[in-house]
Design a protein around this motif. Structure first.
Motif, mmCIF file in Angstrom:
data_model
loop_
_atom_site.group_PDB
_atom_site.id
_atom_site.type_symbol
_atom_site.label_atom_id
_atom_site.label_comp_id
_atom_site.label_asym_id
_atom_site.label_seq_id
_atom_site.Cartn_x
_atom_site.Cartn_y
_atom_site.Cartn_z
ATOM 1 N N GLY A 656 48.495 52.341 30.843
ATOM 2 C CA GLY A 656 48.379 52.072 29.416
ATOM 3 C C GLY A 656 48.387 50.611 29.039
ATOM 4 O O GLY A 656 48.112 50.266 27.880
ATOM 5 N N ALA A 657 48.695 49.711 29.975
ATOM 6 C CA ALA A 657 48.784 48.291 29.663
ATOM 7 C C ALA A 657 47.406 47.659 29.591
ATOM 8 O O ALA A 657 46.432 48.152 30.165
ATOM 9 C CB ALA A 657 49.631 47.573 30.707
ATOM 10 N N THR A 658 47.341 46.525 28.889
ATOM 11 C CA THR A 658 46.076 45.822 28.655
ATOM 12 C C THR A 658 46.234 44.341 28.959
ATOM 13 O O THR A 658 47.312 43.772 28.745
ATOM 14 C CB THR A 658 45.619 45.998 27.192
ATOM 15 N N THR A 659 45.177 43.722 29.474
ATOM 16 C CA THR A 659 45.164 42.275 29.667
ATOM 17 C C THR A 659 43.837 41.720 29.164
ATOM 18 O O THR A 659 42.855 42.448 29.031
ATOM 19 C CB THR A 659 45.369 41.895 31.146
ATOM 20 N N THR A 660 43.847 40.414 28.878
ATOM 21 C CA THR A 660 42.643 39.740 28.379
ATOM 22 C C THR A 660 42.171 38.718 29.403
ATOM 23 O O THR A 660 42.977 37.944 29.938
ATOM 24 C CB THR A 660 42.916 39.042 27.038
ATOM 25 N N CYS A 661 40.876 38.716 29.661
ATOM 26 C CA CYS A 661 40.265 37.764 30.588
ATOM 27 C C CYS A 661 39.190 36.978 29.830
ATOM 28 O O CYS A 661 38.620 37.468 28.846
ATOM 29 C CB CYS A 661 39.634 38.486 31.782
ATOM 30 N N THR A 662 38.901 35.773 30.298
ATOM 31 C CA THR A 662 37.887 34.940 29.651
ATOM 32 C C THR A 662 37.030 34.244 30.699
ATOM 33 O O THR A 662 37.470 33.998 31.830
ATOM 34 C CB THR A 662 38.515 33.870 28.736
ATOM 35 N N GLY A 663 35.804 33.930 30.303
ATOM 36 C CA GLY A 663 34.889 33.191 31.157
ATOM 37 C C GLY A 663 33.816 32.536 30.302
ATOM 38 O O GLY A 663 33.594 32.936 29.150
#
Length: 765
Positions: A656-663
Motif C-alpha cells: 500500500g505504500a507509495t514513493t515518488t521518482c523523478t527524471g
C-alpha cells in the motif's frame, strides 16, 4: 521439435513434415533481382476452386473464425468500447480515435481497423482454423496505410502463415517485428525477450517504415544467414517502402530473413526498394461529419491490393503481387522458393502497430483459395503441435490426431464422417459442410507394444460424405510416427490442477512409471527439477505386458514467492532405470500449475504538458509508484525509453505504500521534426520480477524561432524570403539569387542583371 517420418497424401505430399529448416535464407535473392530487372521468373500460382475463407469486413459482423487482438475492431459495427487484452471477438470500434479513421456504425461501408493513428498501438486479427495446404494457397486482400500524425509514418502491416497444427492465439512481437517475428526490445538484455508467432511459417511484411528488413532487436535470432542490413540499429530504417519475407520460426529462434524488394543484397547500404509504387497512401485527412460512403470514396486513392501465393508442393514458390491502383494493374514484386518442408495445413493472420510514429491501418476483402484444384472432399491428417508429442513414442503413450476435412466442391455435403484404421470414436463438430467449408475432427490413439516391436505406427484415414445422394470419398491420408524399440520406460506425472495455489502451499506430485521394454527394469529412480526426496513403491519393474510392470512414486513441493511472481510453476521430471545392463530414461514429463500472484506494482507518470516545448528545453517527469500487492517489495526502480538517471525517494515499499521518482529529458531536434515526444515507463521491483503496466506521457514540441546569428544559415528553394540585417550576409540558393550588398539588400531582384546583386522572393514554409 516434433518431426514426422513419413506423410503421404493426395497431391504427392511427402517427407518429414514440420521439421523446421531455416537454411533457406537468401534463396530468393536471384529471383527478386530477376523481377527487378524484368527477367523471366517462375510463373505464379492462380486461385482455383471455391474460396476456403472469404470476408469483406464491410459489415457489422465478420466470420467467427476471425479473432481480434488488441485494438482490432470493425468500423461497420455499432460503436463499441475499447477491446480488452488478448484475443476477443471482433466488435465495433470505440469513439475518440486519433487520426482520419473511417466513421463507426458504417455497414455496408465498413473496414477491419487494426490501428488508428494513435501512438503505441499493437493489433492483429487471427484466423484460428486450419486450412488445407496440400494444393498451395492464394490469399488476396486490400490494405490501407495512411493518415499518420507523424513523419515518417509507421510501422506497417504483416500477413503471416503458421503451421495449421499449431494454436494461433496471439501474434508475434510488434514494432519492427510487425506482429510476426521475435524481438528483444532495444536489444536490452534487461527487457523480456518477446517471442514470434507460434510455429510461424511465412511472414510477409508490407513495411512502410522499414525496420522489418533489418535484424536489429534479435530478429532472425539463431539464423545462419542474416539480413543484408545486419543486426545494428539504423536511422532511418533500412527497408523503407519495402516488402520483406521472413521464414519459419518458433519462440525466440528463427524467423530468418528470406528476401525483399530491393536491388541491393550486399551488407553496405542503402537498400533501395524496387516497388513500383508506394505502400503508404496519400490520404491525410477526412472532413468532420463525413459519411461512410464519402469516406470510402476519399480513401480509395490509398487502397493497395496484395496477393500472396504459395504454389503447390513438391517445389512450392512464394509470389507476392500488388495492384497500386495506378492504372498499371497487378504487378508481381517478388518470387522466391518457399521454405521446406511445407506444412500440411495453414492458419493465417494480419498484424499492424504504431509507436512514436503512427499510421491508420485498415484491411478489407480477404479471400483465400487453393492454388490448384482440391478433390471434392479433401482430408489432411496431422498431429497437433501444442503440446508437442515427444518422439519417439513409447508403448502406452496417447497420440492426439486432427483431421482437417474440407468440402472443395460446389454443392453441400451431408453425412460427413472420418474413419481411421487405428483410431476409433473420431469426433467431428458437424456432419454437414457447405461449399468451401472446413472443419477439424479429433481422435486419440494409444501406442501398443506391437508398435514398439515394429518401430513405428502408421495411421490411415478417409473422409466420406454425400452430395445429392451420391457418395463422395476423399483420397486417403496417413501419418507415420516412430516408436521406440527395445528397452524403455514411460513416465506420467500428475497433480491437482483444479485449484489455484498460493505462496507457501504444498503441492503433491504423483509419478506413474511403466516398464515399456521386454526385459526387467531395475534401479528405478525419478528426478524432478523442483521436487526432492521422491519415493517409489517399487524400484524393480517386470517386463512390459506382465503384472507389476508399473509403480507409483510421490513427492512434494512448496510454492515460493518467485512462483507467485511468475504466476505459475512448471516442474519437469524424468524416470531412469537399467534394463539388462542398458541405461534407459523416459522422455521429460512436465506439469504447469497456476499460482496466484500477490505481488503487484502501480505506476502513474506525469509531466507539465500545458505548453509546447522547444529544442534544448529540459523536461521533468514525475513517477508515482505504489505497491498494490500484499507483500513488501524491494529494488524499486523506473525504466523509461527516453529518460535516464531516474531517482526515487525510496526503493523499498510496504504493501500500500507509495514513493515518488523523478527524471529529466532534453528535447532534441528530432523531437521538433516529429512535433511531439511520447515517453513510455515501467516500474519494476524484486530484481525486475515484478513489473507495472506501462505508463505513457506526451508533450508537444515546436521548432525554435531563429534569432541573431541563427538566421545566417542559407535558405533553399521555397524556404527563402527577403533578407533583413544579418540575414543578408549569406547567399540564398534559388537560380536567380546572388549575395546582396549594401543598399541592394532587402530589395527584390528581377530578371538577369549580370554583375548586379539579385534576391528572389519566396515565403518560408
Amino acid at each position: 521439435m516434433t518431426a514426422k517420418l513419413r506423410h503421404t497424401a493426395y497431391g504427392g505430399r511427402g517427407g518429414a513434415r514440420r521439421v523446421r529448416s531455416w537454411a533457406v535464407a537468401g534463396l530468393g535473392v536471384l529471383s527478386v533481382v530477376a523481377t527487378a530487372l524484368g527477367l523471366p521468373v517462375t510463373a505464379q500460382a492462380q486461385p482455383a476452386g471455391v474460396p476456403l475463407a472469404n470476408e469483406t469486413f464491410t459489415g457489422a459482423t465478420a466470420l467467427p473464425e476471425f479473432e481480434g487482438f488488441g485494438p482490432a475492431c470493425l468500423t461497420g459495427a455499432p460503436q463499441g468500447s475499447a477491446p480488452g487484452p488478448g484475443t476477443h471477438p471482433l466488435t465495433g470500434c470505440p469513439a475518440g480515435a486519433t487520426g482520419p479513421v473511417p466513421p463507426n456504425d458504417a455497414a455496408p461501408h465498413g473496414y477491419l481497423r487494426l490501428t488508428s493513428a494513435a501512438n503505441d498501438q499493437s493489433a492483429a486479427v487471427l484466423y484460428n482454423h486450419a486450412l488445407p495446404a496440400n494444393q498451395g494457397l492464394v490469399t488476396t486482400f486490400d490494405q490501407w496505410q495512411y493518415g499518420g500524425t507523424t513523419a515518417p509514418p509507421a510501422d506497417g502491416i504483416s500477413f503471416f502463415l503458421i503451421d495449421g497444427a499449431s494454436s494461433l492465439t496471439a501474434p508475434g512481437a510488434f514494432g519492427g517485428s510487425l506482429g510476426y517475428a521475435q524481438k528483444l526490445p532495444d536489444d536490452n538484455p534487461a527487457e523480456p525477450f518477446l517471442p514470434g508467432v507460434n510455429h510461424g511459417y511465412l511472414g510477409v511484411g508490407l513495411d512502410v517504415l522499414g525496420n522489418y528488413f533489418g535484424d536489429w532487436e534479435h530478429r532472425g535470432n539463431g539464423c545462419p544467414t542474416r539480413s543484408p542490413a545486419g543486426t545494428a540499429f539504423r536511422i532511418p530504417a533500412p527497408g523503407e517502402n519495402m516488402v520483406t519475407l521472413r521464414g519459419p520460426g518458433d519462440g525466440t529462434e528463427g524467423y530468418c530473413f528470406l528476401t525483399a524488394t530491393t536491388s541491393n543484397f550486399s551488407t553496405s547500404g542503402p537498400w533501395p526498394s524496387t516497388l513500383p509504387g508506394l505502400l503508404h497512401g496519400p490520404t491525410t485527412s477526412l472532413p468532420a461529419g463525413v459519411t461512410p460512403a464519402e469516406a470510402e470514396t476519399l480513401l480509395e486513392p490509398s487502397r493497395r491490393t496484395v496477393t500472396v501465393e504459395v504454389s503447390p508442393a513438391p517445389d512450392p514458390v512464394i509470389t507476392v503481387s500488388i495492384d497500386f491502383h495506378d492504372g498499371n494493374g497487378t504487378r508481381q514484386v517478388l518470387s522466391t522458393p518457399a521454405p521446406q518442408p511445407v506444412p500440411s495445413t495453414y492458419k493465417f493472420g494480419f498484424a499492424a502497430s504504431t509507436g512514436a510514429f503512427t499510421d491508420v491501418h485498415l484491411i478489407r476483402n480477404v479471400s483465400v483459395h487453393p492454388a490448384a484444384a482440391l478433390p471434392q472432399l479433401n482430408l489432411v491428417k496431422q498431429v497437433p503441435e501444442n503440446p508437442p508429442v515427444p518422439l519417439p513414442l513409447t508403448p502406452g503413450r496417447q497420440v492426439p490426431y486432427q483431421y482437417v476435412v474440407t468440402n472443395s466442391g460446389n454443392t453441400t455435403l451431408t453425412g460427413v464422417t472420418v474413419t481411421d484404421d487405428h483410431v476409433t470414436d473420431i469426433s467431428c463438430p458437424k456432419t454437414t459442410l457447405a461449399s468451401g467449408e472446413s472443419m477439424t475432427c479429433t481422435g486419440t490413439y494409444t501406442v501398443t507394444d506391437a508398435d514398439g516391436q515394429a518401430g513405428s505406427v502408421t495411421n490411415t484415414a478417409v473422409a466420406r460424405g454425400s452430395s445429392d445422394g451420391t457418395e463422395v470419398t476423399s483420397p486417403p491420408d496417413d501419418v507415420t510416427l516412430p516408436v521406440q524399440r527395445g528397452p524403455g520406460v514411460r513416465l506420467v506425472k500428475s497433480a491437482d490442477e483444479t485449484r489455484e495455489y498460493r505462496v507457501g502451499d504444498q503441492i503433491t506430485y504423483t509419478y506413474t512409471v511403466t516398464n515399456t521394454g521386454p526385459q526387467e527394469l531395475t534401479g528405478l529412480t525419478v528426478t524432478d527439477d523442483h521436487v526432492n526426496g521422491i519415493t517409489c513403491a517399487s524400484t524393480t519393474l517386470a517386463p512390459s505386458g506382465e503384472s507389476g510392470d508399473s509403480t507409483t512414486c510421490t513427492g512434494t513441493y512448496t510454492v515460493t514467492a518467485a512462483d507467485g511472481r511468475a504466476g505459475s510453476v512448471t516442474n519437469t521430471a524424468i524416470a531412469r532405470g537399467e534394463s539388462d545392463g542398458t541405461p534407459v530414461e523416459s522422455p521429460p514429463e512436465r506439469v504447469t500449475l497456476a499460482v496466484a500472484s500477490e505481488l503487484s506494482l502501480g505506476l502513474e507518470k506525469s509531466v507539465d504538458n500545458s505548453h509546447p516545448y522547444q529544442v534544448g528545453d529540459q523536461v521533468t517527469y514525475t513517477y508515482r509508484v505504489t505497491n498494490t500487492g500484499n507483500q513488501q517489495l524491494t529494488d524499486i526502480h523506473i525504466t523509461d525509453d527516453h529518460v535516464t538517471n531516474i531517482t526515487c525517494q525510496t526503493t523499498t515499499l510496504a504493501p500500500g505504500a507509495t514513493t515518488t521518482c523523478t527524471g529529466t529529458y532534453t528535447v532534441t531536434e528530432a523531437d521538433a521534426q516529429r512535433g511531439s515526444v511520447t515517453n513510455i515507463a515501467v516500474a519494476t521491483a524484486d530484481n525486475s520480477t515484478v513489473r507495472s503496466e506501462p505508463a505513457r506521457a506526451t508533450i508537444q514540441v515546436q521548432k525554435k524561432p531563429c534569432h541573431g546569428d541563427e538566421c545566417n544559415k542559407p535558405c533553399h528553394g521555397k524556404e527563402c524570403k527577403p533578407c533583413h540585417g544579418k540575414e543578408c550576409n549569406k547567399p540564398c540558393h534559388g537560380k536567380d539569387c546572388k549575395p546582396c550588398h549594401g543598399k541592394h539588400c532587402g530589395k527584390p531582384c528581377h530578371g538577369k542583371h549580370p554583375g548586379k546583386p539579385k534576391l528572389r522572393h519566396a515565403v518560408r514554409k
